[in-house]
Write an enzyme that holds these catalytic residues in place. Structure first.
Site, PDB file in Angstrom:
ATOM      1  N   LYS A 226       0.870  -1.180   0.000  1.00 47.97           N
ATOM      2  CA  LYS A 226       0.000   0.000   0.000  1.00 47.97           C
ATOM      3  C   LYS A 226       0.903   1.225   0.000  1.00 47.97           C
ATOM      4  O   LYS A 226       1.411   1.645   1.038  1.00 47.97           O
ATOM      5  CB  LYS A 226      -0.926   0.041   1.219  1.00 47.97           C
ATOM      6  CG  LYS A 226      -2.062   1.043   0.970  1.00 47.97           C
ATOM      7  CD  LYS A 226      -2.427   1.883   2.172  1.00 47.97           C
ATOM      8  CE  LYS A 226      -1.633   3.104   2.420  1.00 47.97           C
ATOM      9  NZ  LYS A 226      -1.714   4.197   1.448  1.00 47.97           N
ATOM     10  N   GLU A 301       9.402   1.293  10.739  1.00 53.70           N
ATOM     11  CA  GLU A 301      10.435   2.316  10.486  1.00 53.70           C
ATOM     12  C   GLU A 301       9.733   3.650  10.643  1.00 53.70           C
ATOM     13  O   GLU A 301       8.993   4.073   9.757  1.00 53.70           O
ATOM     14  CB  GLU A 301      10.996   2.178   9.066  1.00 53.70           C
ATOM     15  CG  GLU A 301      11.757   0.899   8.804  1.00 53.70           C
ATOM     16  CD  GLU A 301      13.135   0.880   9.434  1.00 53.70           C
ATOM     17  OE1 GLU A 301      13.561   1.909  10.000  1.00 53.70           O
ATOM     18  OE2 GLU A 301      13.776  -0.176   9.385  1.00 53.70           O
ATOM     19  N   CYS A 335      13.444  10.788   7.051  1.00 54.49           N
ATOM     20  CA  CYS A 335      13.420  10.425   8.476  1.00 54.49           C
ATOM     21  C   CYS A 335      14.798  10.546   9.111  1.00 54.49           C
ATOM     22  O   CYS A 335      14.909  10.636  10.321  1.00 54.49           O
ATOM     23  CB  CYS A 335      12.920   9.002   8.616  1.00 54.49           C
ATOM     24  SG  CYS A 335      13.855   7.881   7.568  1.00 54.49           S
ATOM     25  N   GLU A 432      10.013  16.366  14.471  1.00 59.10           N
ATOM     26  CA  GLU A 432      10.576  16.433  13.112  1.00 59.10           C
ATOM     27  C   GLU A 432       9.974  17.616  12.370  1.00 59.10           C
ATOM     28  O   GLU A 432       8.749  17.685  12.238  1.00 59.10           O
ATOM     29  CB  GLU A 432      10.130  15.208  12.308  1.00 59.10           C
ATOM     30  CG  GLU A 432      10.892  13.964  12.442  1.00 59.10           C
ATOM     31  CD  GLU A 432      10.280  12.884  11.534  1.00 59.10           C
ATOM     32  OE1 GLU A 432      11.048  12.257  10.812  1.00 59.10           O
ATOM     33  OE2 GLU A 432       9.060  12.676  11.556  1.00 59.10           O
TER      34      GLU A 432
HETATM   35  P1  NAP Z   1       2.221   8.509   7.364  1.00 58.69           P
HETATM   36  O1  NAP Z   1       1.207   9.565   7.323  1.00 58.69           O
HETATM   37  O2  NAP Z   1       2.342   7.691   8.592  1.00 58.69           O
HETATM   38  O3  NAP Z   1       1.921   7.576   6.108  1.00 58.69           O
HETATM   39  C1  NAP Z   1       2.695   6.432   5.824  1.00 58.69           C
HETATM   40  C2  NAP Z   1       1.814   5.406   5.127  1.00 58.69           C
HETATM   41  O4  NAP Z   1       0.799   4.982   6.033  1.00 58.69           O
HETATM   42  C3  NAP Z   1       1.091   5.965   3.905  1.00 58.69           C
HETATM   43  O5  NAP Z   1       0.987   4.953   2.934  1.00 58.69           O
HETATM   44  C4  NAP Z   1      -0.282   6.310   4.477  1.00 58.69           C
HETATM   45  O6  NAP Z   1      -1.288   6.310   3.517  1.00 58.69           O
HETATM   46  C5  NAP Z   1      -0.468   5.137   5.421  1.00 58.69           C
HETATM   47  N1  NAP Z   1      -1.476   5.324   6.453  1.00 58.69           N
HETATM   48  C6  NAP Z   1      -1.930   6.474   7.006  1.00 58.69           C
HETATM   49  N2  NAP Z   1      -2.872   6.198   7.934  1.00 58.69           N
HETATM   50  C7  NAP Z   1      -3.007   4.844   7.966  1.00 58.69           C
HETATM   51  C8  NAP Z   1      -3.819   3.936   8.714  1.00 58.69           C
HETATM   52  N3  NAP Z   1      -4.673   4.354   9.630  1.00 58.69           N
HETATM   53  N4  NAP Z   1      -3.678   2.602   8.469  1.00 58.69           N
HETATM   54  C9  NAP Z   1      -2.816   2.161   7.555  1.00 58.69           C
HETATM   55  N5  NAP Z   1      -2.027   2.964   6.818  1.00 58.69           N
HETATM   56  C10 NAP Z   1      -2.118   4.286   7.026  1.00 58.69           C
HETATM   57  O7  NAP Z   1       3.674   9.068   7.066  1.00 58.69           O
HETATM   58  P2  NAP Z   1       4.127   9.997   5.876  1.00 58.69           P
HETATM   59  O8  NAP Z   1       3.710  11.387   6.170  1.00 58.69           O
HETATM   60  O9  NAP Z   1       3.713   9.403   4.569  1.00 58.69           O
HETATM   61  O10 NAP Z   1       5.703   9.853   5.946  1.00 58.69           O
HETATM   62  C11 NAP Z   1       6.496  10.672   6.717  1.00 58.69           C
HETATM   63  C12 NAP Z   1       6.910   9.962   7.993  1.00 58.69           C
HETATM   64  O11 NAP Z   1       7.575   8.746   7.646  1.00 58.69           O
HETATM   65  C13 NAP Z   1       7.907  10.762   8.792  1.00 58.69           C
HETATM   66  O12 NAP Z   1       7.573  10.689  10.158  1.00 58.69           O
HETATM   67  C14 NAP Z   1       9.224  10.029   8.531  1.00 58.69           C
HETATM   68  O13 NAP Z   1      10.164  10.189   9.555  1.00 58.69           O
HETATM   69  C15 NAP Z   1       8.773   8.629   8.398  1.00 58.69           C
HETATM   70  N6  NAP Z   1       9.744   7.843   7.664  1.00 58.69           N
HETATM   71  C16 NAP Z   1      10.472   6.924   8.352  1.00 58.69           C
HETATM   72  C17 NAP Z   1      11.440   6.197   7.685  1.00 58.69           C
HETATM   73  C18 NAP Z   1      12.271   5.184   8.415  1.00 58.69           C
HETATM   74  O14 NAP Z   1      12.923   4.393   7.749  1.00 58.69           O
HETATM   75  N7  NAP Z   1      12.271   5.165   9.731  1.00 58.69           N
HETATM   76  C19 NAP Z   1      11.650   6.386   6.312  1.00 58.69           C
HETATM   77  C20 NAP Z   1      10.883   7.336   5.645  1.00 58.69           C
HETATM   78  C21 NAP Z   1       9.921   8.059   6.336  1.00 58.69           C
HETATM   79  P3  NAP Z   1      -1.730   7.639   2.728  1.00 58.69           P
HETATM   80  O15 NAP Z   1      -0.486   8.407   2.420  1.00 58.69           O
HETATM   81  O16 NAP Z   1      -2.390   7.115   1.509  1.00 58.69           O
HETATM   82  O17 NAP Z   1      -2.626   8.377   3.660  1.00 58.69           O
END
Ligand code: NAP
Length: 531
Positions: A226, A301, A335, A432
């Site tokens: 997804k 992650e 991240c 962040e």
């Molecule tokens: P996010 O809002 O948590 O979204 C990540 C994924 O989860 C997207 O595919 C999102 O879908 C999905 N999602 C959202 N709500 C969900 C739910 N209730 N159930 C299942 N899936 C759900 O994060 P983001 O804004 O895309 O990414 C930024 C974050 O990722 C930052 O905090 C960054 O630090 C972190 N990150 C961490 C790493 C690591 O390796 N530790 C690497 C990259 C990024 P939709 O987008 O379709 O809503």
């Protein structure tokens, strides 16, 4: 031929759209010739990618490209221009259940294919990703906004996980344990966990997928991916190439749309045996709670709050170069981006001056333009977050050394920013910022720096700049982080374990350790050996 044309088109487009920082017409004025030019170029690029077969606008279930069952769609935008690139299906639980079922069927055969054969398929996929590096890079820039050079870099990085795990597929060794009784033989088998739900973010549309799918497929698992609804196109293109590589239908499925419906379906299914997630800590916690109902394996992650510590004994040039790379990659939207630059008082002024000068040279603009190093932020919400963090810091006494406002390009472009006199209790130090803002904090002693660095719930990446070997070891060991860069701002590679401690996550991706996350150990006791 069509694909080569797409590459040439983007190259010539990037020459035509030539931005330079500081003296730009506003992109808010939609009637300006420049903005019309960008729109036309991006649209023709999308059309060319479609002709090449890499711009897919349907989900993938059981090897078939499908729409949402109710026909609903969601628009995918180019963050640099705001234009719609295409629409993709807005899927939910029904499609996800079918994708799980397809993955479960495919698992029955894929898990029994020899490791050598799985390895060959993955290698072929890697070769296809590399041979389509430029088109995939263009897709990433189109939907995510990062500069084309950086996007093509992501393709190389993302593909490296497929190559690495094509090799690791052949090395999933078990064990023979010396038995405590003479008539027994004890073995440990490693077996694939089963169907994997892989949920990924928008900031690395390809690499966050391959880092999960590579090891999963290598050891015999099948996946339901997804991707973020903001960046589904790269995921779909990668899935198309997986089919071309001969990876069987159903082994790789892609659904997108209603995140919580899709997430809930993955969590509820007893056929899904593992969830692997990259994204925010808040969503990661929800998934962790949801996985409890069916006791699934989980890899998370999550978000970081990376400290970048510059000691008095650091080489200023090395520290500036490393901090620049650690902070401003992907316009600060990773991240592992340095979130707090913690500088010792003896070097603070020199570092702040040299660093601000380097930041001033960063070129902001459309990622397809020549020489651009800073693309737009992903959307308005991201921009508001950056603005609110900067306002909070200023209201509490921080000083703007450079930038500090929306870029004159408009939309979601933000000026590369350096802030001085930042304190640990400001929002920008606590969370962040996920944008191109480098806050400088001052410290006196090594103990104080370690305390400041560890004073967070996050624990993903940390960076230190010093020329003292003893200090390197002391500080590295004291940092509560999963990754530490010493005199280096870019540390990620497929051969090293990537992951966080504390609330930055569970498990590791990449490296020889990464495949363990997709394996179950089975202990076998063979009795009665003397009869
Ligand atoms: P996010 O809002 O948590 O979204 C990540 C994924 O989860 C997207 O595919 C999102 O879908 C999905 N999602 C959202 N709500 C969900 C739910 N209730 N159930 C299942 N899936 C759900 O994060 P983001 O804004 O895309 O990414 C930024 C974050 O990722 C930052 O905090 C960054 O630090 C972190 N990150 C961490 C790493 C690591 O390796 N530790 C690497 C990259 C990024 P939709 O987008 O379709 O809503």
């Amino acid at each position: 031929m069509a694909m080569r044309m797409a590459g040439a088109a983007a190259r010539s487009a990037s020459h035509r759209i030539s931005f330079s920082t500081g003296h730009l017409p506003s992109m808010r004025a939609s009637s300006s010739p420049l903005s019309r030019q960008i729109t036309m170029d991006a649209q023709s690029l999308a059309a060319r990618l479609k002709t090449s077969g890499l711009l897919r606008s349907q989900g993938l279930i059981g090897g078939k490209w499908v729409d949402a069952y109710d026909g609903k769609t969601v628009k995918v935008h180019n963050p640099a221009t705001g234009e719609v690139i295409t629409e993709v299906p807005c899927m939910g639980s029904r499609e996800t259940k079918d994708a799980i079922s397809s993955a479960n069927d495919a698992f029955q055969s894929w898990s029994k294919v020899t490791a050598a054969e799985r390895s060959r398929h993955l290698r072929k996929w890697y070769d296809l990703l590399i041979s389509h590096k430029e088109e995939l890079g263009q897709l990433i820039t189109l939907e995510q906004g990062k500069p084309l050079k950086e996007a093509i870099g992501e393709v190389g990085y993302g593909a490296s996980f497929i190559e690495f795990f094509s090799e690791e597929a052949k090395r999933v060794y078990g064990d023979i344990i010396p038995a405590p009784l003479a008539d027994r033989r004890l073995f440990v088998l490693k077996q694939p966990v089963g169907v994997v739900g892989a949920i990924t973010p928008w900031n690395f549309p390809l690499a966050m997928i391959t880092r999960k799918v590579g090891p999963a497929l290598a050891c015999g698992c099948t996946v339901v991916i997804k991707p973020s609804e903001l960046t589904p196109l790269t995921a779909l293109a990668a899935a198309e190439l997986s089919l071309q590589a001969g990876i069987p239908p159903g082994a790789v499925n892609v659904v997108m749309g209603k995140a919580s419906d899709i997430g809930d379906s993955l969590l509820e299914s007893s056929q899904v045996r593992k969830i692997t997630f990259t994204g925010s800590t808040a969503v990661g916690k929800k998934l962790m709670a949801g996985a409890a109902a069916t006791v699934k394996k989980l890899s998370l992650e999550l978000g970081g709050n990376a400290p970048c510590i510059v000691f008095d004994d650091a080489d200023v040039d090395v520290a500036v170069k490393g901090t620049l790379a650690a902070k401003f990659r992907n316009s600060g939207q990773t991240c592992v981006c340095a979130n707090r630059v913690i500088v010792q008082e003896g070097i603070y002024e020199r570092f702040a001056t040299a660093f601000s000068k380097a930041v001033q040279n960063l070129q902001v603009g459309d990622g397809f333009s020549e020489g651009i190093t800073q693309g737009p932020l992903i959307n308005e919400a991201a921009l508001h977050k950056v603005e609110s963090f900067v306002e909070d810091a200023i209201s509490k006494g921080a000083k703007i050394l450079l930038g500090g406002r929306r870029h004159s390009l408009g939309r979601t472009f933000y000026e590369p920013t350096v802030m001085g006199d930042v304190k640990s209790d400001m929002l920008i130090s606590r969370e962040e910022v996920f944008g191109p803002v480098a806050p400088l904090l001052r410290f006196r002693t090594e103990e104080e720096a370690i305390h400041m660095a560890n004073d967070t719930n996050a624990g993903l990446a940390a960076y230190i700049f010093t020329s003292n070997v003893q200090r390197t070891w002391r500080v590295t060991e004291a940092l509560e982080y999963g990754l530490v860069g010493v005199n280096e701002g870019i540390v990620s590679t497929e051969v090293a374990p990537f992951g966080g401690v504390k609330q930055s996550g569970l498990g590791r991706e990449g490296s020889k350790y990464g495949i363990d996350e997709y394996l179950e150990l089975k202990y076998v006791c063979l009795g009665n050996m003397e009869h």
